[in-house]
Write a protein that holds these residues in place. Structure first.
Motif, PDB file in Angstrom:
ATOM      1  N   HIS A 110      11.116  -0.846   4.511  1.00  0.00           N
ATOM      2  CA  HIS A 110      10.523   0.495   4.586  1.00  0.00           C
ATOM      3  C   HIS A 110      10.026   0.935   3.214  1.00  0.00           C
ATOM      4  CE1 HIS A 110      10.653   4.918   4.425  1.00  0.00           C
ATOM      5  NE2 HIS A 110      10.077   4.803   5.607  1.00  0.00           N
ATOM      6  N   ASP A 111      10.867   0.782   2.191  1.00  0.00           N
ATOM      7  CA  ASP A 111      10.491   1.218   0.847  1.00  0.00           C
ATOM      8  C   ASP A 111       9.323   0.412   0.298  1.00  0.00           C
ATOM      9  OD1 ASP A 111      12.545   3.048   1.027  1.00  0.00           O
ATOM     10  OD2 ASP A 111      13.878   2.012  -0.370  1.00  0.00           O
ATOM     11  N   THR A 112       9.293  -0.875   0.601  1.00  0.00           N
ATOM     12  CA  THR A 112       8.197  -1.723   0.131  1.00  0.00           C
ATOM     13  C   THR A 112       6.889  -1.303   0.778  1.00  0.00           C
ATOM     14  OG1 THR A 112       9.709  -3.565  -0.230  1.00  0.00           O
ATOM     15  CG2 THR A 112       7.381  -4.096  -0.059  1.00  0.00           C
ATOM     16  N   SER A 113       6.937  -1.001   2.057  1.00  0.00           N
ATOM     17  CA  SER A 113       5.728  -0.555   2.759  1.00  0.00           C
ATOM     18  C   SER A 113       5.215   0.752   2.162  1.00  0.00           C
ATOM     19  CB  SER A 113       6.008  -0.367   4.247  1.00  0.00           C
ATOM     20  OG  SER A 113       6.310  -1.601   4.843  1.00  0.00           O
TER      21      SER A 113
ATOM     22  N   VAL B 190       1.546   1.408   0.240  1.00  0.00           N
ATOM     23  CA  VAL B 190       0.603   2.456   0.635  1.00  0.00           C
ATOM     24  C   VAL B 190       0.279   3.327  -0.576  1.00  0.00           C
ATOM     25  CG1 VAL B 190       0.345   4.556   2.019  1.00  0.00           C
ATOM     26  CG2 VAL B 190       1.250   2.474   3.057  1.00  0.00           C
ATOM     27  N   HIS B 191       1.293   3.677  -1.345  1.00  0.00           N
ATOM     28  CA  HIS B 191       1.075   4.487  -2.547  1.00  0.00           C
ATOM     29  C   HIS B 191       0.188   3.752  -3.538  1.00  0.00           C
ATOM     30  CE1 HIS B 191       1.789   7.269  -5.807  1.00  0.00           C
ATOM     31  NE2 HIS B 191       2.204   6.259  -6.560  1.00  0.00           N
ATOM     32  N   ALA B 192       0.454   2.476  -3.753  1.00  0.00           N
ATOM     33  CA  ALA B 192      -0.327   1.687  -4.720  1.00  0.00           C
ATOM     34  C   ALA B 192      -1.797   1.614  -4.311  1.00  0.00           C
ATOM     35  CB  ALA B 192       0.260   0.287  -4.844  1.00  0.00           C
ATOM     36  N   GLN B 193      -2.052   1.541  -3.019  1.00  0.00           N
ATOM     37  CA  GLN B 193      -3.436   1.474  -2.555  1.00  0.00           C
ATOM     38  C   GLN B 193      -4.181   2.767  -2.847  1.00  0.00           C
ATOM     39  OE1 GLN B 193      -2.832   0.441   1.550  1.00  0.00           O
ATOM     40  NE2 GLN B 193      -3.013  -1.754   1.145  1.00  0.00           N
TER      41      GLN B 193
END
Length: 51
Positions: free
Chosen positions: A25-28, A32-35
């Motif tokens: 969950h945290d990686t996803s 999304v934030h990085a994008q």
């Protein structure tokens, strides 16, 4: 790493599954934030040596 703790008997299977679910969950969310970051922001983070 989680697999190693299970094998060593430090974590049970249920605890390990909870950790993996949280990491997924945290990686996803991080992806999304990085994008949403600009190239300049991503480059600034990369220059911190965080891999």
């Amino acid at each position: 790493m989680v697999h190693a703790t299970i094998q060593a008997g430090l974590l049970g299977q249920s605890a390990s599954q909870r950790i993996l679910a949280r990491l997924a969950h945290d990686t996803s969310a991080a992806m999304v934030h990085a994008q949403d970051l600009s190239d300049t922001q991503r480059e600034a983070i990369g220059s911190l040596g965080v891999n």
